[in-house]
Structures are given as structure tokens and as C-alpha cells.
Design a protein around this motif. Structure first.
Motif, PDB file in Angstrom:
ATOM      1  N   ASN A   1      50.249  71.633-173.835  1.00 25.55           N
ATOM      2  CA  ASN A   1      50.397  72.167-172.479  1.00 25.55           C
ATOM      3  C   ASN A   1      50.538  71.047-171.454  1.00 25.55           C
ATOM      4  O   ASN A   1      51.315  71.156-170.492  1.00 25.55           O
TER       5      ASN A   1
ATOM      6  N   ASN B   1      53.853  70.462-169.121  1.00 26.47           N
ATOM      7  CA  ASN B   1      53.744  70.491-167.663  1.00 26.47           C
ATOM      8  C   ASN B   1      54.027  69.138-167.010  1.00 26.47           C
ATOM      9  O   ASN B   1      53.895  68.993-165.799  1.00 26.47           O
TER      10      ASN B   1
ATOM     11  N   ARG C   1      44.569  75.808-155.233  1.00 21.75           N
ATOM     12  CA  ARG C   1      46.027  75.714-155.362  1.00 21.75           C
ATOM     13  C   ARG C   1      46.603  74.818-154.280  1.00 21.75           C
ATOM     14  O   ARG C   1      47.450  73.950-154.548  1.00 21.75           O
TER      15      ARG C   1
ATOM     16  N   SER D   1      43.760  75.423-165.095  1.00 24.40           N
ATOM     17  CA  SER D   1      44.522  76.315-165.979  1.00 24.40           C
ATOM     18  C   SER D   1      44.690  77.701-165.374  1.00 24.40           C
ATOM     19  O   SER D   1      45.562  78.461-165.792  1.00 24.40           O
ATOM     20  N   LYS D   2      43.883  78.029-164.372  1.00 21.89           N
ATOM     21  CA  LYS D   2      43.997  79.318-163.683  1.00 21.89           C
ATOM     22  C   LYS D   2      45.189  79.355-162.728  1.00 21.89           C
ATOM     23  O   LYS D   2      45.557  80.405-162.220  1.00 21.89           O
TER      24      LYS D   2
ATOM     25  N   SER E   1      49.278  78.407-161.548  1.00 19.38           N
ATOM     26  CA  SER E   1      50.633  78.282-162.084  1.00 19.38           C
ATOM     27  C   SER E   1      51.182  76.928-161.646  1.00 19.38           C
ATOM     28  O   SER E   1      51.448  76.710-160.468  1.00 19.38           O
TER      29      SER E   1
ATOM     30  N   LYS F   1      53.905  74.668-163.379  1.00 16.73           N
ATOM     31  CA  LYS F   1      55.343  74.419-163.491  1.00 16.73           C
ATOM     32  C   LYS F   1      56.175  75.402-162.678  1.00 16.73           C
ATOM     33  O   LYS F   1      57.224  75.044-162.146  1.00 16.73           O
ATOM     34  N   ASN F   2      55.697  76.639-162.566  1.00 11.67           N
ATOM     35  CA  ASN F   2      56.489  77.673-161.874  1.00 11.67           C
ATOM     36  C   ASN F   2      56.088  77.886-160.424  1.00 11.67           C
ATOM     37  O   ASN F   2      56.638  78.757-159.751  1.00 11.67           O
ATOM     38  N   ASP F   3      55.137  77.099-159.952  1.00 11.71           N
ATOM     39  CA  ASP F   3      54.689  77.260-158.563  1.00 11.71           C
ATOM     40  C   ASP F   3      54.407  75.906-157.938  1.00 11.71           C
ATOM     41  O   ASP F   3      55.233  75.357-157.206  1.00 11.71           O
TER      42      ASP F   3
END
Length: 291
Positions: A50, A54, A239, A279-280, A282, A284-286
Motif C-alpha cells: 500500500n 501510494n 485530512r 489509513s482512514k 483517501s 491517492k484519490n483525494d
């Protein structure tokens, strides 16, 4: 024409969004468990895969218990990333001499098995509760021994950035390893996490430790535990902080930054310490699409 447009779009995407962290910190314990539970080899394999997927180039471990050095190194080797290895010192250096010396031999074994290129460095202690003189004496002792047997891995220690700033004796090894968590400062919001590290911490350390490479060995933000002044612990703030730190890391490539940490460590003693896991989120997509 469509193909050219696709290629240009892909290149723009790569320029506009990336993981600018160098590495990620992983505990030796399984995330989400109330008791300290050693990760299996399969679980280390998943962490390494992972991390590589990433865009992380290295995994940091801060102890060799649970056969973590060999398991993490084996997993990292399988996907082509490095390990920043750390020998944990639970008390004073003097009280831990036998353990440290034994684990230096464990590192030699891993070095022989996985090769020099697998290891980004070796740290002796993480925020050790001892004098800087005692800490650095052991760092130099370990480094001297390793050099004498042909192991040239960079060796240092890790402490809080404030302790290093206030006691530059900790600058003396092969690199400066500093933990820097904006939340504990209390005077800044999650959106200021990047500026805290790169406009306060890094300049302070470069000023106190001239000529040394600076490695931010851990930095992150908690998702639980209330507030510390202006710093609020929440998933949204975590985040925001990780996003902000990633963007700031893009602007000074001379500094390697390790995100803290892979997953929530529920066995720790309070909600703040338990909830730094990313891990909670996102990635790569955020988060990594922004910078």
C-alpha cells in the motif's frame, strides 16, 4: 489527436498531483486493536504494498520487537522501497545497553540479508528520556562499530524538534531526525501544519545544525481527542493537515518527511495518541491529487 490529448492530460495529472512525503511510519502492532499485537508477515506485506502504491519511498519503524525489522525489510524488498530502521530505547541508555547491542547485531543480520540499499538509515532511540551526551555517545559508538564491520548506513537518533533546537549536541550524527507535530504546538490550525514544519521547524533545525540533512521522522494530526488551543482533533482536520503537509513537502525536496502513521494504534494511552492513523483517509484519490 485523442491519444495526444490523453497523454497530455496524464502528464498534467502527474505534475498537479503527487505524494510529496518521503515515507510513512508504521507501528509494529496491528492497527485498531486494544492490546499490543505483533503484525504478521502478511500484514507487513500489505503495508509495504500500500505504501508503494501510494507513492511512499520508505517505511519507518521505531523498534525491532515482533521481528519487525526483518518482516518490514522483507516486505519492503518485495515492492522496492526502503526502511528507516529504529532501535527503541525504553528508558535510559545505560539501562538499555545490552538490548541496544543485541539489536545492532539484528540490524547487521538484516543488512547482510537485504543489502545496503534497503536501509535509509538507522536511528538509536526515539525521544529518549536521557541526556543528549548519553544519547549521542551511544549513537557514535554504534556508528563506529558498524563502520568497522563494513556497514555504512547513516546513523543518528530521533528527538522532538524542540529538544534538538535547544540542544544542538543532538545534531552531531549523520543526519538530523526530528519529530514535529503541529497539533501539540496548540497555536495553529490543521491548515497551518505545513507552514509550521517548513517555515518554523525546518529553518530552526537548519540554523542549529548547519550542513546536516534534516529528516522529519514523523508528522501528522490526530482525528480524536478534542482540542489543544487552536488545534482541533477531527477526521476533517486530519485530512486537512496531511493535505497541507504534503503540499508543503513539495517545496523543499532537501527535507525528507515521514507521515505519521499507517493506522490508529488503539492500545496507546489516550485518544490523541491513538488516532494518528491515515489509513482512514483517501490518499491517492483525494489528498495527493491537490499538490
Amino acid at each position: 489527436m485523442k491519444f495526444i490529448t490523453f497523454v497530455i492530460a496524464a502528464l498534467v495529472s502527474q505534475v498537479m498531483g503527487a505524494n510529496n512525503f518521503h515515507g510513512i511510519v508504521a507501528s509494529n502492532s496491528v492497527g485498531g486493536t486494544s492490546a499490543y499485537t505483533c503484525r504478521t508477515q502478511a500484514q507487513w506485506n500489505t503495508i509495504a504494498a500500500n505504501a508503494q502504491s501510494n507513492g511512499f519511498k520508505s517505511i519507518r519503524i521505531s523498534g525491532f520487537d515482533c521481528d519487525a525489522l526483518h518482516r518490514a525489510s522483507r516486505a519492503a524488498a518485495a515492492v522496492g522501497i526502503q526502511v528507516l530502521a529504529g532501535i527503541y530505547i525504553p528508558g535510559t541508555v545505560a539501562a538499555s545497553i545490552a538490548q541496544i547491542n543485541n539489536e545492532v547485531q539484528v540490524f547487521r543480520s538484516a543488512y547482510a540479508e537485504f543489502g545496503a540499499g534497503r536501509f535509509a538509515g538507522l536511528t538509536i532511540g526515539n525521544e529518549v528520556n536521557d541526556s543528549s551526551g548519553n544519547i549521542m555517545a551511544k549513537v557514535y559508538d554504534v556508528r563506529g562499530y558498524l563502520r568497522s564491520v563494513g556497514v555504512n548506513t547513516p546513523v543518528s537518533t530521533v528527538h522532538t524538534w524542540v529538544r534538538i533546537r535547544d540542544d544542538p549536541a543532538l545534531c552531531g550524527a549523520d543526519f538530523v531526525g526530528a519529530n514535529a507535530h503541529t497539533w501539540f504546538d496548540g497555536g495553529r490550525t490543521s491548515g497551518q501544519a505545513g507552514d509550521f514544519v517548513f517555515k518554523l521547524v525546518v529553518p530552526s533545525l537548519k540554523g542549529k545544525c548547519p550542513g546536516k540533512n534534516v529528516v522529519i521522522t514523523e508528522t501528522g494530526w490526530p482525528s480524536r481527542g478534542g482540542s489543544n488551543g487552536a488545534a482541533v482533533a477531527s477526521v476533517a482536520d486530519e485530512r486537512n493537515a496531511i493535505l497541507n503537509l504534503n503540499c508543503a513537502s513539495r517545496d523543499d525536496r532537501s527535507v525528507q518527511v515521514y507521515a505519521f502513521e499507517v493506522d490508529d494504534q488503539v492500545w496507546k494511552h489516550n485518544d490523541v495518541e491513538r488516532s494518528f492513523g491515515i489509513s482512514k483517509l483517501s490518499l491517492k484519490n483525494d489528498i495527493f491529487t491537490v499538490c
